[in-house]
Design a protein around this motif. Structure first.
Motif, PDB file in Angstrom:
ATOM      1  N   LYS A  48       6.637 -12.056  -6.149  1.00  0.00           N
ATOM      2  CA  LYS A  48       5.206 -12.347  -6.382  1.00  0.00           C
ATOM      3  C   LYS A  48       4.567 -11.114  -7.009  1.00  0.00           C
ATOM      4  O   LYS A  48       4.923  -9.985  -6.688  1.00  0.00           O
ATOM      5  N   THR A  49       3.619 -11.342  -7.897  1.00  0.00           N
ATOM      6  CA  THR A  49       2.942 -10.233  -8.569  1.00  0.00           C
ATOM      7  C   THR A  49       1.441 -10.444  -8.582  1.00  0.00           C
ATOM      8  O   THR A  49       0.951 -11.562  -8.420  1.00  0.00           O
ATOM      9  N   CYS A  50       0.724  -9.358  -8.786  1.00  0.00           N
ATOM     10  CA  CYS A  50      -0.717  -9.431  -9.014  1.00  0.00           C
ATOM     11  C   CYS A  50      -1.182  -8.109  -9.601  1.00  0.00           C
ATOM     12  O   CYS A  50      -0.448  -7.123  -9.614  1.00  0.00           O
ATOM     13  N   VAL A  51      -2.389  -8.118 -10.083  1.00  0.00           N
ATOM     14  CA  VAL A  51      -3.057  -6.894 -10.521  1.00  0.00           C
ATOM     15  C   VAL A  51      -4.163  -6.640  -9.513  1.00  0.00           C
ATOM     16  O   VAL A  51      -5.008  -7.509  -9.278  1.00  0.00           O
ATOM     17  N   PHE A  52      -4.131  -5.463  -8.902  1.00  0.00           N
ATOM     18  CA  PHE A  52      -5.122  -5.125  -7.884  1.00  0.00           C
ATOM     19  C   PHE A  52      -6.450  -4.790  -8.549  1.00  0.00           C
ATOM     20  O   PHE A  52      -6.501  -4.052  -9.524  1.00  0.00           O
ATOM     21  N   ARG A  53      -7.506  -5.344  -8.007  1.00  0.00           N
ATOM     22  CA  ARG A  53      -8.865  -5.033  -8.459  1.00  0.00           C
ATOM     23  C   ARG A  53      -9.628  -4.447  -7.283  1.00  0.00           C
ATOM     24  O   ARG A  53      -9.665  -5.036  -6.201  1.00  0.00           O
ATOM     25  N   THR A  54     -10.212  -3.278  -7.492  1.00  0.00           N
ATOM     26  CA  THR A  54     -10.969  -2.605  -6.450  1.00  0.00           C
ATOM     27  C   THR A  54     -12.131  -3.470  -6.010  1.00  0.00           C
ATOM     28  O   THR A  54     -12.820  -4.057  -6.832  1.00  0.00           O
ATOM     29  N   PHE A  55     -12.323  -3.558  -4.701  1.00  0.00           N
ATOM     30  CA  PHE A  55     -13.406  -4.389  -4.182  1.00  0.00           C
ATOM     31  C   PHE A  55     -14.331  -3.615  -3.258  1.00  0.00           C
ATOM     32  O   PHE A  55     -15.381  -4.109  -2.895  1.00  0.00           O
ATOM     33  N   SER A  56     -13.946  -2.406  -2.854  1.00  0.00           N
ATOM     34  CA  SER A  56     -14.822  -1.604  -2.003  1.00  0.00           C
ATOM     35  C   SER A  56     -14.441  -0.140  -2.148  1.00  0.00           C
ATOM     36  O   SER A  56     -13.427   0.198  -2.751  1.00  0.00           O
ATOM     37  N   ALA A  57     -15.244   0.705  -1.543  1.00  0.00           N
ATOM     38  CA  ALA A  57     -14.967   2.137  -1.580  1.00  0.00           C
ATOM     39  C   ALA A  57     -13.865   2.520  -0.601  1.00  0.00           C
ATOM     40  O   ALA A  57     -13.247   3.574  -0.731  1.00  0.00           O
ATOM     41  N   ASP A  58     -13.591   1.662   0.392  1.00  0.00           N
ATOM     42  CA  ASP A  58     -12.518   1.940   1.352  1.00  0.00           C
ATOM     43  C   ASP A  58     -11.167   1.834   0.664  1.00  0.00           C
ATOM     44  O   ASP A  58     -10.924   0.893  -0.101  1.00  0.00           O
ATOM     45  N   PRO A  59     -10.268   2.774   0.945  1.00  0.00           N
ATOM     46  CA  PRO A  59      -8.943   2.681   0.315  1.00  0.00           C
ATOM     47  C   PRO A  59      -8.144   1.510   0.867  1.00  0.00           C
ATOM     48  O   PRO A  59      -8.261   1.143   2.034  1.00  0.00           O
ATOM     49  N   VAL A  60      -7.357   0.896   0.005  1.00  0.00           N
ATOM     50  CA  VAL A  60      -6.415  -0.150   0.392  1.00  0.00           C
ATOM     51  C   VAL A  60      -5.030   0.414   0.097  1.00  0.00           C
ATOM     52  O   VAL A  60      -4.755   0.841  -1.025  1.00  0.00           O
ATOM     53  N   LEU A  61      -4.177   0.419   1.120  1.00  0.00           N
ATOM     54  CA  LEU A  61      -2.837   0.971   0.976  1.00  0.00           C
ATOM     55  C   LEU A  61      -1.828  -0.170   0.859  1.00  0.00           C
ATOM     56  O   LEU A  61      -2.033  -1.244   1.402  1.00  0.00           O
ATOM     57  N   TYR A  62      -0.745   0.093   0.179  1.00  0.00           N
ATOM     58  CA  TYR A  62       0.318  -0.903   0.073  1.00  0.00           C
ATOM     59  C   TYR A  62       1.488  -0.471   0.942  1.00  0.00           C
ATOM     60  O   TYR A  62       1.633   0.709   1.271  1.00  0.00           O
ATOM     61  N   ASN A  63       2.339  -1.440   1.329  1.00  0.00           N
ATOM     62  CA  ASN A  63       3.455  -1.096   2.201  1.00  0.00           C
ATOM     63  C   ASN A  63       4.764  -0.985   1.421  1.00  0.00           C
ATOM     64  O   ASN A  63       4.797  -1.183   0.212  1.00  0.00           O
ATOM     65  N   ASN A  64       5.842  -0.703   2.148  1.00  0.00           N
ATOM     66  CA  ASN A  64       7.124  -0.437   1.500  1.00  0.00           C
ATOM     67  C   ASN A  64       7.818  -1.687   0.962  1.00  0.00           C
ATOM     68  O   ASN A  64       8.894  -1.580   0.392  1.00  0.00           O
ATOM     69  N   ASN A  65       7.233  -2.856   1.104  1.00  0.00           N
ATOM     70  CA  ASN A  65       7.780  -4.072   0.498  1.00  0.00           C
ATOM     71  C   ASN A  65       7.161  -4.349  -0.863  1.00  0.00           C
ATOM     72  O   ASN A  65       7.450  -5.375  -1.481  1.00  0.00           O
ATOM     73  N   ILE A  66       6.313  -3.458  -1.296  1.00  0.00           N
ATOM     74  CA  ILE A  66       5.592  -3.618  -2.559  1.00  0.00           C
ATOM     75  C   ILE A  66       5.974  -2.478  -3.502  1.00  0.00           C
ATOM     76  O   ILE A  66       6.042  -1.323  -3.103  1.00  0.00           O
ATOM     77  N   LEU A  67       6.193  -2.831  -4.740  1.00  0.00           N
ATOM     78  CA  LEU A  67       6.370  -1.844  -5.793  1.00  0.00           C
ATOM     79  C   LEU A  67       5.058  -1.779  -6.550  1.00  0.00           C
ATOM     80  O   LEU A  67       4.544  -2.812  -6.990  1.00  0.00           O
ATOM     81  N   ARG A  68       4.507  -0.584  -6.650  1.00  0.00           N
ATOM     82  CA  ARG A  68       3.271  -0.402  -7.418  1.00  0.00           C
ATOM     83  C   ARG A  68       3.641   0.230  -8.746  1.00  0.00           C
ATOM     84  O   ARG A  68       4.414   1.178  -8.793  1.00  0.00           O
ATOM     85  N   ALA A  69       3.079  -0.292  -9.820  1.00  0.00           N
ATOM     86  CA  ALA A  69       3.322   0.276 -11.145  1.00  0.00           C
ATOM     87  C   ALA A  69       1.992   0.513 -11.833  1.00  0.00           C
ATOM     88  O   ALA A  69       1.076  -0.302 -11.748  1.00  0.00           O
ATOM     89  N   THR A  70       1.916   1.638 -12.475  1.00  0.00           N
ATOM     90  CA  THR A  70       0.781   1.962 -13.332  1.00  0.00           C
ATOM     91  C   THR A  70       1.363   2.131 -14.721  1.00  0.00           C
ATOM     92  O   THR A  70       2.315   2.892 -14.906  1.00  0.00           O
ATOM     93  N   PHE A  71       0.831   1.408 -15.688  1.00  0.00           N
ATOM     94  CA  PHE A  71       1.421   1.390 -17.017  1.00  0.00           C
ATOM     95  C   PHE A  71       0.716   2.338 -17.972  1.00  0.00           C
ATOM     96  O   PHE A  71      -0.458   2.655 -17.796  1.00  0.00           O
ATOM     97  N   ILE A  72       1.467   2.724 -19.006  1.00  0.00           N
ATOM     98  CA  ILE A  72       0.869   3.510 -20.078  1.00  0.00           C
ATOM     99  C   ILE A  72      -0.090   2.601 -20.849  1.00  0.00           C
ATOM    100  O   ILE A  72      -0.068   1.376 -20.686  1.00  0.00           O
ATOM    101  N   ASP A  73      -0.905   3.190 -21.685  1.00  0.00           N
ATOM    102  CA  ASP A  73      -1.978   2.462 -22.360  1.00  0.00           C
ATOM    103  C   ASP A  73      -1.511   1.293 -23.233  1.00  0.00           C
ATOM    104  O   ASP A  73      -2.288   0.399 -23.512  1.00  0.00           O
ATOM    105  N   GLU A  74      -0.256   1.257 -23.651  1.00  0.00           N
ATOM    106  CA  GLU A  74       0.225   0.192 -24.531  1.00  0.00           C
ATOM    107  C   GLU A  74       0.580  -1.097 -23.786  1.00  0.00           C
ATOM    108  O   GLU A  74       0.991  -2.073 -24.403  1.00  0.00           O
ATOM    109  N   PHE A  75       0.461  -1.088 -22.462  1.00  0.00           N
ATOM    110  CA  PHE A  75       0.816  -2.258 -21.668  1.00  0.00           C
ATOM    111  C   PHE A  75      -0.362  -2.723 -20.836  1.00  0.00           C
ATOM    112  O   PHE A  75      -0.992  -1.934 -20.142  1.00  0.00           O
ATOM    113  N   SER A  76      -0.619  -4.015 -20.890  1.00  0.00           N
ATOM    114  CA  SER A  76      -1.666  -4.623 -20.078  1.00  0.00           C
ATOM    115  C   SER A  76      -1.036  -5.131 -18.787  1.00  0.00           C
ATOM    116  O   SER A  76      -0.152  -6.000 -18.835  1.00  0.00           O
TER     117      SER A  76
END
Length: 165
Positions: A48-76
């Motif tokens: 399963k995939t999604c793009v996280f969108r910030t919804f509050s000032a409180d931090p949201v942490l991810y767990n070890n079953n999730i891979l987080r990726a941040t892409f370079i500017d050429e990828f949406s």
């Protein structure tokens, strides 16, 4: 991992609160636009995939079953999210799944071998905008169908009431 929807998006209405050190928050806090990939779950839910969108000032942490990726500017991340959820993307992910007794997984090493044709950034944005437009149209049609079904049931009840009276 349970907050990532089966058809995309993230549902943050039911979060687990934890005590985290500043170092943990720094390492695991999600940022707006982070791409999330569920690496371990049941066979039908892994990938399963999604793009996280910030919804509050409180931090949201991810767990070890999730891979987080941040892409370079050429990828949406939105384009890649839609691709992973497409029939072709799902078929490619299916080839990478490995099972143990109760858990299925796709790990980063295998994921990095996944073939994915990515058009230029402007085309990615155009595709995302078109998919968003079509999804909104589908949602509106679903709402109209539900309203029509409700009206149909009300009419059927009124007819039965008139026939019995």
């Amino acid at each position: 991992m349970n907050n990532i929807g089966n058809s995309g998006g993230v549902d943050l209405s039911d979060l687990t609160r934890i005590d985290a050190t500043p170092d943990e928050v720094g390492a695991f806090a999600l940022a707006d636009g982070d791409f999330l990939f569920n690496t371990r779950n049941s066979r039908e839910l892994v990938g399963k995939t999604c793009v996280f969108r910030t919804f509050s000032a409180d931090p949201v942490l991810y767990n070890n079953n999730i891979l987080r990726a941040t892409f370079i500017d050429e990828f949406s991340p939105d384009f890649l999210d839609y691709w992973f959820r497409s029939p072709r993307g799902r078929a490619e992910l299916e080839k990478l799944k490995s099972n143990t007794t109760n858990v299925c997984a796709i790990y980063q090493g295998k994921l990095s071998t996944l073939p994915c044709v990515v058009p230029p950034l402007a085309e990615q944005h155009r595709i995302v905008a078109k998919v968003d437009e079509l999804m909104a149209l589908c949602d509106a049609l679903k709402a109209r169908i539900a309203a029509a079904q409700t009206t149909q049931l009300q009419l059927a009840d009124a007819i039965v009431e008139q026939a019995v009276a």
